[in-house]
Design a protein around this motif. Sequence first.
Motif, short mmCIF file in Angstrom:
data_model
loop_
_atom_site.label_atom_id
_atom_site.label_comp_id
_atom_site.label_asym_id
_atom_site.label_seq_id
_atom_site.Cartn_x
_atom_site.Cartn_y
_atom_site.Cartn_z
N ASP A 1 2.38 5.68 3.88
CA ASP A 1 2.77 4.27 3.83
C ASP A 1 3.62 3.95 2.60
O ASP A 1 3.55 4.63 1.56
CB ASP A 1 1.56 3.34 3.87
CG ASP A 1 0.87 3.32 5.22
OD1 ASP A 1 1.55 3.62 6.23
OD2 ASP A 1 -0.34 3.02 5.28
N CYS A 2 4.41 2.90 2.73
CA CYS A 2 5.14 2.35 1.60
C CYS A 2 5.39 0.88 1.89
O CYS A 2 6.34 0.53 2.59
CB CYS A 2 6.45 3.09 1.35
SG CYS A 2 7.37 2.40 -0.06
N GLY A 3 4.54 0.04 1.35
CA GLY A 3 4.68 -1.40 1.54
C GLY A 3 5.35 -2.08 0.36
O GLY A 3 5.29 -3.31 0.26
N ASN B 1 0.84 -1.20 0.00
CA ASN B 1 0.00 0.00 0.00
C ASN B 1 0.87 1.25 0.00
O ASN B 1 1.90 1.31 0.68
CB ASN B 1 -0.89 0.03 1.25
CG ASN B 1 -1.87 -1.12 1.29
OD1 ASN B 1 -2.98 -1.02 0.78
ND2 ASN B 1 -1.48 -2.23 1.90
N ALA B 2 0.44 2.26 -0.74
CA ALA B 2 1.09 3.57 -0.74
C ALA B 2 0.15 4.56 -1.40
O ALA B 2 -0.46 4.26 -2.43
CB ALA B 2 2.43 3.54 -1.47
N HIS C 1 2.35 -2.12 4.69
CA HIS C 1 2.29 -0.66 4.80
C HIS C 1 3.65 -0.03 5.10
O HIS C 1 3.85 1.15 4.79
CB HIS C 1 1.31 -0.25 5.90
CG HIS C 1 -0.11 -0.56 5.57
ND1 HIS C 1 -0.99 0.36 5.04
CD2 HIS C 1 -0.80 -1.73 5.66
CE1 HIS C 1 -2.16 -0.22 4.82
NE2 HIS C 1 -2.07 -1.48 5.20
N VAL C 2 4.57 -0.80 5.67
CA VAL C 2 5.81 -0.18 6.15
C VAL C 2 7.08 -0.83 5.60
O VAL C 2 8.18 -0.28 5.76
CB VAL C 2 5.85 -0.20 7.69
CG1 VAL C 2 6.18 -1.59 8.22
CG2 VAL C 2 6.81 0.84 8.25
N THR D 1 4.05 2.32 16.76
CA THR D 1 4.28 1.80 15.41
C THR D 1 5.76 1.65 15.14
O THR D 1 6.21 0.60 14.63
CB THR D 1 3.64 2.75 14.37
OG1 THR D 1 2.22 2.66 14.45
CG2 THR D 1 4.09 2.39 12.96
N THR E 1 8.02 -1.70 14.40
CA THR E 1 8.68 -1.73 13.09
C THR E 1 10.16 -2.06 13.25
O THR E 1 10.71 -2.89 12.53
CB THR E 1 8.52 -0.38 12.37
OG1 THR E 1 7.13 -0.15 12.11
CG2 THR E 1 9.29 -0.35 11.06
N VAL F 1 3.55 6.95 8.30
CA VAL F 1 3.25 5.53 8.45
C VAL F 1 1.99 5.37 9.31
O VAL F 1 1.90 5.94 10.40
CB VAL F 1 4.43 4.78 9.10
CG1 VAL F 1 4.11 3.29 9.23
CG2 VAL F 1 5.70 4.98 8.28
N THR F 2 1.05 4.57 8.82
CA THR F 2 -0.18 4.33 9.58
C THR F 2 -0.01 3.27 10.66
O THR F 2 -0.56 3.39 11.76
CB THR F 2 -1.33 3.90 8.65
OG1 THR F 2 -0.98 2.68 7.98
CG2 THR F 2 -1.63 4.98 7.62
#
Length: 259
Positions: free
Chosen positions: A27-29, A13-14, A61-62, A82, A86, A54-55
Amino acid sequence: MRFAVLGSGSRGNATLVESDGTRVLLDCGFPLRDIERRLAVIDVRPDELTAVVVTHEHGDHVAGVPRLAQRYGLEVWATPGTWKVTCASVGRRAGAEDVQRLRLFPSHARRLRIGALTLHPIPVPHDAREPCQFVFEGDGRRLGVLTDAGTVTPRMCDALRECDALLLEANHDPELLRSGPYPPSLQRRVGGAFGHLSNAQAAALLERVHHRRLGKLLLSHLSQQNNRPDLARSAMRGVCSDLDISIAEQDSGTGWIGV
């Protein structure tokens, strides 16, 4: 203000939000090369990003955040819960502990200011340490982003009531989830109070926040195994027949969408 979903689903997701020269990636998954490619489709270079927000700490998502931030010297905004998880999981392999420009904020913060954008965090019930979603405000417009929540709460509804556009999770159809390939334990997680919104839950939320200024609805995080676009659209049409409804896909982005 405008936004572009670069990909939405369980494999990554982004979403990019832009206002008056500020570009925030939510986000950047995706792996580094993949997110670079997805950004290039909308004519954005990674070094033009203002920050990454980041959600929550789930990999879709991360997973790509640490390498992206380190490669291009980007700020990363996240809740303490979070980022702690992470660093202990996904980030240990990806180098989260080495991110230099880290900005931590509590999920109950009233607002965050990043350049020309104001972000309003929304705490959400999800099986993560300190997850939140956001309302973005810029150019006098408001974009609500609400995914990865298992229950609709009054605070979520209050936050989303004045939005001009809404990116809303419609993850699964309960019957398809029950008859699908997921084992019972995963079905309980997805359909539980800390899992993901069903089509019916998303429609109920939409009915509570819909108003005449809400012009665009983009459904996101649709399960490829446990949902269908026609079912998700039908559920939304049942409560709001006048909306422009689109669906964010996993493998292709939306292009820029004006708010």
